[in-house]
Enzyme design. Structure first.
Site, PDB file in Angstrom:
ATOM      1  N   SER A 152      -1.650  -0.964  -4.150  1.00 55.96           N
ATOM      2  CA  SER A 152      -2.750  -0.229  -3.531  1.00 55.96           C
ATOM      3  C   SER A 152      -2.348   1.215  -3.232  1.00 55.96           C
ATOM      4  O   SER A 152      -1.291   1.473  -2.647  1.00 55.96           O
ATOM      5  CB  SER A 152      -3.145  -0.947  -2.230  1.00 55.96           C
ATOM      6  OG  SER A 152      -4.098  -0.221  -1.493  1.00 55.96           O
ATOM      7  N   HIS A 195       0.838  -1.197   0.000  1.00 54.02           N
ATOM      8  CA  HIS A 195       0.000   0.000   0.000  1.00 54.02           C
ATOM      9  C   HIS A 195       0.870   1.241   0.000  1.00 54.02           C
ATOM     10  O   HIS A 195       1.809   1.366   0.788  1.00 54.02           O
ATOM     11  CB  HIS A 195      -0.925   0.030   1.221  1.00 54.02           C
ATOM     12  CG  HIS A 195      -1.848   1.217   1.234  1.00 54.02           C
ATOM     13  ND1 HIS A 195      -2.882   1.350   0.342  1.00 54.02           N
ATOM     14  CD2 HIS A 195      -1.868   2.339   1.995  1.00 54.02           C
ATOM     15  CE1 HIS A 195      -3.517   2.487   0.566  1.00 54.02           C
ATOM     16  NE2 HIS A 195      -2.907   3.111   1.567  1.00 54.02           N
ATOM     17  N   SER A 196       0.580   2.180  -0.909  1.00 55.33           N
ATOM     18  CA  SER A 196       1.273   3.458  -1.003  1.00 55.33           C
ATOM     19  C   SER A 196       2.775   3.225  -1.198  1.00 55.33           C
ATOM     20  O   SER A 196       3.169   2.622  -2.197  1.00 55.33           O
ATOM     21  CB  SER A 196       0.954   4.300   0.242  1.00 55.33           C
ATOM     22  OG  SER A 196       1.185   5.668   0.013  1.00 55.33           O
ATOM     23  N   MET A 197       3.623   3.649  -0.291  1.00 59.93           N
ATOM     24  CA  MET A 197       5.043   3.362  -0.425  1.00 59.93           C
ATOM     25  C   MET A 197       5.291   1.880  -0.618  1.00 59.93           C
ATOM     26  O   MET A 197       6.174   1.471  -1.396  1.00 59.93           O
ATOM     27  CB  MET A 197       5.812   3.851   0.808  1.00 59.93           C
ATOM     28  CG  MET A 197       7.312   3.586   0.750  1.00 59.93           C
ATOM     29  SD  MET A 197       8.189   3.913   2.304  1.00 59.93           S
ATOM     30  CE  MET A 197       7.768   2.421   3.235  1.00 59.93           C
TER      31      MET A 197
END
Length: 263
Positions: free
Chosen positions: A132, A104-106
């Site tokens: 994500s 997710h993200s990073m």
């Protein structure tokens, strides 16, 4: 930074330094490595471990330096170095069972580079990547970089990701965690992607309909990173939609991995 591989794990077990909350199974059908967002730790995926075990999916929440039980360790300053350390730590296990990666993200940015690194090392590739809340490299953020902004501006930019963050409201928490968030933002924002052939695994791209940091309009860019197809699934919620949409996300993972790892 040392290589960070830590104590040796069994040939198929989770690396003890790099994972937390994992419950090794006798014969997992598939393993799911879960990579956290900036400033986040393995605890974000702790509940996924029992939730997916009945499906034969052994969840390995990945613990990066500088958070939770590794809080006092220096964070990585270079994404390529972090990915190399992850590939070294997880490489032996990647040969013992099929696997997928969720980020997710990073964590999604790390997941993409980890798949590339596995291929460069001749390791088995993932069955699927779940990416994500993350921009593809070919849709860069026009407002970057954030990591080196003065503190008031950096805090305001962080509110775009999570306007209700307790950390942003509490001066004591900000003093502790803002430097760590800066380090994670710098890790991603200073990275320069090298052109790579498309991956051979499919991608599931997840995003929040109300995400002000990563708008859904950028997700079509992920299609060029795979030769096996990329789907886009938009869920209700802001950038951190994984909590409110947990059941939906887990159902998607089960559905997409239903046939994976079966000879």
């Amino acid at each position: 930074m040392a290589d960070g591989t830590g104590p040796a794990a069994g040939p198929g077990g989770p690396p003890p330094l790099w994972t937390a909350y994992a419950r090794p199974m006798a014969a997992p059908r598939l393993r799911l490595l879960c990579l956290p967002h900036a400033g986040g730790g393995a605890a974000a995926y702790r509940g996924w471990v029992p939730a997916l075990a009945h499906d034969g999916i052994e969840v390995w929440p990945v613990q990066l330096p500088g958070r939770e039980n590794r809080f006092d360790e220096p964070q990585y300053e270079d994404l390529s170095a972090l990915v190399a350390a992850l590939a070294t730590a997880f490489g032996p296990a990647l040969r013992t069972a099929p696997y997928a990666v969720f980020g997710h993200s990073m964590g999604a940015a790390v997941a993409l580079e980890l798949a590339y690194e596995a291929r460069r090392r001749g390791l088995p590739g993932p069955e699927r990547l779940f990416l994500s809340g993350c921009r593809p490299p070919n849709r860069p953020d026009p407002e970057s970089p954030r990591w080196n902004l003065p503190t008031p501006l950096f805090v305001e930019r962080l509110r775009v990701y999570d306007e209700d963050s307790e950390m942003l409201r509490d001066p004591a928490l900000r003093e502790v965690f803002l430097p760590r968030l800066r380090a994670d933002f710098a890790l991603v924002e200073r990275h320069r992607y090298r052109p790579e052939p498309p991956l051979a695994c499919p991608l599931s791209v997840l995003g929040g309909l109300d995400d002000r940091a990563v708008p859904p309009s950028v997700f079509d860019g992920w299609a060029s990173y795979t030769s096996a197809g990329a789907e886009i699934r938009l869920l209700g919620g802001p950038h951190f939609f994984l909590g409110p949409a947990r059941d939906h996300v887990l159902r998607l993972i089960r559905d997409r991995l239903a046939g994976a790892g079966v000879p």
